[in-house]
Design a protein around this motif. Structure first.
Motif, PDB file in Angstrom:
ATOM      1  N   LEU A  41       0.769  -1.255   0.195  1.00 43.33           N
ATOM      2  CA  LEU A  41      -0.147  -0.018   0.044  1.00 43.33           C
ATOM      3  C   LEU A  41       0.823   1.123   0.081  1.00 43.33           C
ATOM      4  CD1 LEU A  41      -2.746  -0.888   2.635  1.00 43.33           C
ATOM      5  CD2 LEU A  41      -2.630  -1.529   0.339  1.00 43.33           C
ATOM      6  N   SER A  42       0.281   2.167  -0.616  1.00 39.98           N
ATOM      7  CA  SER A  42       0.954   3.776  -0.553  1.00 39.98           C
ATOM      8  C   SER A  42       0.139   4.693  -0.316  1.00 39.98           C
ATOM      9  CB  SER A  42       1.532   3.888  -2.097  1.00 39.98           C
ATOM     10  OG  SER A  42       2.700   2.960  -2.405  1.00 39.98           O
ATOM     11  N   CYS A  43       0.771   5.691   0.311  1.00 43.94           N
ATOM     12  CA  CYS A  43       0.029   6.937   0.683  1.00 43.94           C
ATOM     13  C   CYS A  43       0.875   8.082   0.023  1.00 43.94           C
ATOM     14  CB  CYS A  43      -0.150   6.892   2.268  1.00 43.94           C
ATOM     15  SG  CYS A  43      -0.839   8.319   2.985  1.00 43.94           S
ATOM     16  N   ALA A  44       0.283   8.718  -0.752  1.00 44.37           N
ATOM     17  CA  ALA A  44       0.676  10.190  -1.073  1.00 44.37           C
ATOM     18  C   ALA A  44       0.166  11.433  -0.283  1.00 44.37           C
ATOM     19  CB  ALA A  44       0.463  10.198  -2.703  1.00 44.37           C
ATOM     20  N   ALA A  45       1.108  12.221   0.268  1.00 48.01           N
ATOM     21  CA  ALA A  45       0.704  13.326   0.884  1.00 48.01           C
ATOM     22  C   ALA A  45       1.013  14.669   0.094  1.00 48.01           C
ATOM     23  CB  ALA A  45       1.567  13.439   2.165  1.00 48.01           C
ATOM     24  N   SER A  46       0.401  15.545   0.335  1.00 52.18           N
ATOM     25  CA  SER A  46       0.416  16.970  -0.293  1.00 52.18           C
ATOM     26  C   SER A  46      -0.258  18.083   0.521  1.00 52.18           C
ATOM     27  CB  SER A  46      -0.337  17.033  -1.577  1.00 52.18           C
ATOM     28  OG  SER A  46      -1.677  16.720  -1.434  1.00 52.18           O
ATOM     29  N   GLY A  47       0.135  19.193   0.582  1.00 51.27           N
ATOM     30  CA  GLY A  47      -0.316  20.288   1.028  1.00 51.27           C
ATOM     31  C   GLY A  47       0.297  20.614   2.527  1.00 51.27           C
ATOM     32  N   GLY A  48       1.243  19.851   2.917  1.00 50.66           N
ATOM     33  CA  GLY A  48       1.829  20.254   4.098  1.00 50.66           C
ATOM     34  C   GLY A  48       3.357  19.952   4.174  1.00 50.66           C
ATOM     35  N   THR A  49       4.091  20.273   5.150  1.00 52.11           N
ATOM     36  CA  THR A  49       5.578  19.687   5.166  1.00 52.11           C
ATOM     37  C   THR A  49       5.774  18.372   5.712  1.00 52.11           C
ATOM     38  OG1 THR A  49       6.137  21.969   5.389  1.00 52.11           O
ATOM     39  CG2 THR A  49       7.954  20.364   5.914  1.00 52.11           C
ATOM     40  N   PHE A  50       5.501  17.427   4.701  1.00 49.82           N
ATOM     41  CA  PHE A  50       5.643  15.906   5.056  1.00 49.82           C
ATOM     42  C   PHE A  50       6.458  15.324   6.051  1.00 49.82           C
ATOM     43  CE2 PHE A  50       4.408  11.633   4.228  1.00 49.82           C
ATOM     44  CZ  PHE A  50       5.121  10.842   4.317  1.00 49.82           C
ATOM     45  N   ARG A  51       7.634  15.900   6.136  1.00 46.35           N
ATOM     46  CA  ARG A  51       8.613  15.315   6.987  1.00 46.35           C
ATOM     47  C   ARG A  51       8.455  15.657   8.389  1.00 46.35           C
ATOM     48  NH1 ARG A  51      10.967  19.607   4.804  1.00 46.35           N
ATOM     49  NH2 ARG A  51      11.941  21.269   5.965  1.00 46.35           N
ATOM     50  N   PHE A  52       7.326  16.623   8.893  1.00 48.46           N
ATOM     51  CA  PHE A  52       7.106  17.027  10.109  1.00 48.46           C
ATOM     52  C   PHE A  52       6.020  16.155  10.856  1.00 48.46           C
ATOM     53  CE2 PHE A  52       9.988  20.236   9.731  1.00 48.46           C
ATOM     54  CZ  PHE A  52       9.925  21.451   9.373  1.00 48.46           C
TER      55      PHE A  52
ATOM     56  N   GLU B  95     -14.490  -2.023  14.819  1.00 43.54           N
ATOM     57  CA  GLU B  95     -13.754  -0.882  14.948  1.00 43.54           C
ATOM     58  C   GLU B  95     -12.732  -0.510  14.356  1.00 43.54           C
ATOM     59  OE1 GLU B  95     -16.753   0.471  17.329  1.00 43.54           O
ATOM     60  OE2 GLU B  95     -15.130   1.588  17.414  1.00 43.54           O
ATOM     61  N   ARG B  96     -12.372   0.539  14.150  1.00 40.48           N
ATOM     62  CA  ARG B  96     -10.910   0.816  13.456  1.00 40.48           C
ATOM     63  C   ARG B  96      -9.832   0.444  14.291  1.00 40.48           C
ATOM     64  NH1 ARG B  96      -9.674   7.196  12.297  1.00 40.48           N
ATOM     65  NH2 ARG B  96     -10.072   7.211  14.716  1.00 40.48           N
ATOM     66  N   GLU B  97      -8.899  -0.076  13.601  1.00 39.96           N
ATOM     67  CA  GLU B  97      -7.665  -0.809  14.170  1.00 39.96           C
ATOM     68  C   GLU B  97      -6.440  -0.013  13.839  1.00 39.96           C
ATOM     69  OE1 GLU B  97      -6.430  -5.480  14.815  1.00 39.96           O
ATOM     70  OE2 GLU B  97      -7.356  -4.708  12.996  1.00 39.96           O
ATOM     71  N   PHE B  98      -5.490   0.003  14.703  1.00 33.63           N
ATOM     72  CA  PHE B  98      -4.160   0.566  14.472  1.00 33.63           C
ATOM     73  C   PHE B  98      -3.548  -0.451  13.862  1.00 33.63           C
ATOM     74  CE2 PHE B  98      -0.367   2.735  14.900  1.00 33.63           C
ATOM     75  CZ  PHE B  98       0.635   1.751  15.201  1.00 33.63           C
ATOM     76  N   VAL B  99      -2.581  -0.306  12.941  1.00 34.61           N
ATOM     77  CA  VAL B  99      -1.884  -1.171  11.961  1.00 34.61           C
ATOM     78  C   VAL B  99      -0.399  -0.793  12.486  1.00 34.61           C
ATOM     79  CG1 VAL B  99      -1.017  -2.070   9.941  1.00 34.61           C
ATOM     80  CG2 VAL B  99      -3.690  -1.646  10.322  1.00 34.61           C
ATOM     81  N   ALA B 100       0.081   0.282  12.133  1.00 35.08           N
ATOM     82  CA  ALA B 100       1.505   0.616  12.000  1.00 35.08           C
ATOM     83  C   ALA B 100       1.736   2.157  12.316  1.00 35.08           C
ATOM     84  CB  ALA B 100       2.401  -0.081  11.132  1.00 35.08           C
ATOM     85  N   ALA B 101       2.698   2.714  12.582  1.00 34.75           N
ATOM     86  CA  ALA B 101       3.109   4.045  12.304  1.00 34.75           C
ATOM     87  C   ALA B 101       4.576   4.176  12.392  1.00 34.75           C
ATOM     88  CB  ALA B 101       2.479   4.849  13.796  1.00 34.75           C
ATOM     89  N   VAL B 102       4.806   5.493  11.656  1.00 37.62           N
ATOM     90  CA  VAL B 102       6.231   5.783  11.291  1.00 37.62           C
ATOM     91  C   VAL B 102       6.410   7.415  11.671  1.00 37.62           C
ATOM     92  CG1 VAL B 102       5.857   5.881   8.831  1.00 37.62           C
ATOM     93  CG2 VAL B 102       8.154   5.695   9.798  1.00 37.62           C
ATOM     94  N   ILE B 103       7.464   7.569  12.595  1.00 34.11           N
ATOM     95  CA  ILE B 103       7.714   9.013  12.975  1.00 34.11           C
ATOM     96  C   ILE B 103       8.650   9.646  11.911  1.00 34.11           C
ATOM     97  CG2 ILE B 103       9.731   8.712  14.386  1.00 34.11           C
ATOM     98  CD1 ILE B 103       8.327  10.594  16.379  1.00 34.11           C
ATOM     99  N   TRP B 104       8.814  10.887  11.779  1.00 29.33           N
ATOM    100  CA  TRP B 104       9.506  11.690  10.714  1.00 29.33           C
ATOM    101  C   TRP B 104      11.005  11.055  10.609  1.00 29.33           C
ATOM    102  CZ3 TRP B 104      14.280  13.811  11.969  1.00 29.33           C
ATOM    103  CH2 TRP B 104      14.504  14.054  13.241  1.00 29.33           C
ATOM    104  N   SER B 105      11.633  10.476  11.616  1.00 23.87           N
ATOM    105  CA  SER B 105      12.923  10.079  11.454  1.00 23.87           C
ATOM    106  C   SER B 105      12.937   8.628  11.302  1.00 23.87           C
ATOM    107  CB  SER B 105      13.729  10.029  12.720  1.00 23.87           C
ATOM    108  OG  SER B 105      12.888   9.410  13.814  1.00 23.87           O
TER     109      SER B 105
END
Length: 122
Positions: free
Chosen positions: A20-31, A44-54
Motif C-alpha cells: 500500500l502507498s499513501c501520497a501526501a500533499s499540502g503540508g511539510t511531510f517530513r514534520f 472498530e477501526r484498528e491501528f496497524v503501524a506508525a512511522v515518525i519523521w525520523s
C-alpha cells in the motif's frame, strides 16, 4: 491542509503480499507522524503501524513481523509492505497523519485519506 491519497489495495490469496502507498500533499511531510489504520466490516477501526519523521516505527502485535511501514520524505510518500497476508487482514486501510501525535490512537491524528480496500481470500 494535508491531503492523503491511498493506493495499492486489491485482492490477494492468503499467504500473498500487497504494498500500500499513501501520497501526501499540502503540508511539510517530513514534520508529520504517519500511520496506517484499518477497519473491517462491522468492526472498530484498528491501528496497524506508525512511522515518525525520523523513520522510527511502531506496530500492532497482530501485524508485527509480517508488515513493514516506511516513508520517503523526499517523495512525500509512505508505504506499507504486507506479507503473509491472512483472511483476517481483510479491511479498508487508511493513511493518517499528525504533526504532534505518534501512536495507536486514531482519534489523535488530524488527517486521513479515503482508504483503499484489501481483500484476502482463503
Amino acid at each position: 491542509q494535508v491531503q492523503l491519497v491511498e493506493s495499492g489495495g486489491g485482492l490477494v490469496q492468503a499467504g500473498g503480499s500487497l504494498r500500500l502507498s499513501c501520497a501526501a500533499s499540502g503540508g511539510t511531510f517530513r514534520f508529520y507522524a504517519m500511520a496506517w489504520f484499518r477497519q473491517a466490516p462491522g468492526k472498530e477501526r484498528e491501528f496497524v503501524a506508525a512511522v515518525i519523521w525520523s523513520g522510527g516505527t511502531y506496530y500492532a502485535d497482530s501485524v508485527k513481523g509480517r508488515f513493514t511501514i516506511s516513508r520517503d520524505n523526499a517523495k512525500n510518500t509512505m508505504s506499507l509492505q504486507m506479507n503473509s497476508l491472512k483472511p483476517e487482514d481483510k479491511a479498508d486501510y487508511y493513511c493518517e497523519a499528525d504533526r504532534k501525535y505518534f501512536g495507536s490512537n486514531g482519534d489523535q491524528y488530524d488527517y486521513w485519506g479515503q482508504g483503499t480496500q484489501v481483500t484476502v481470500s482463503s
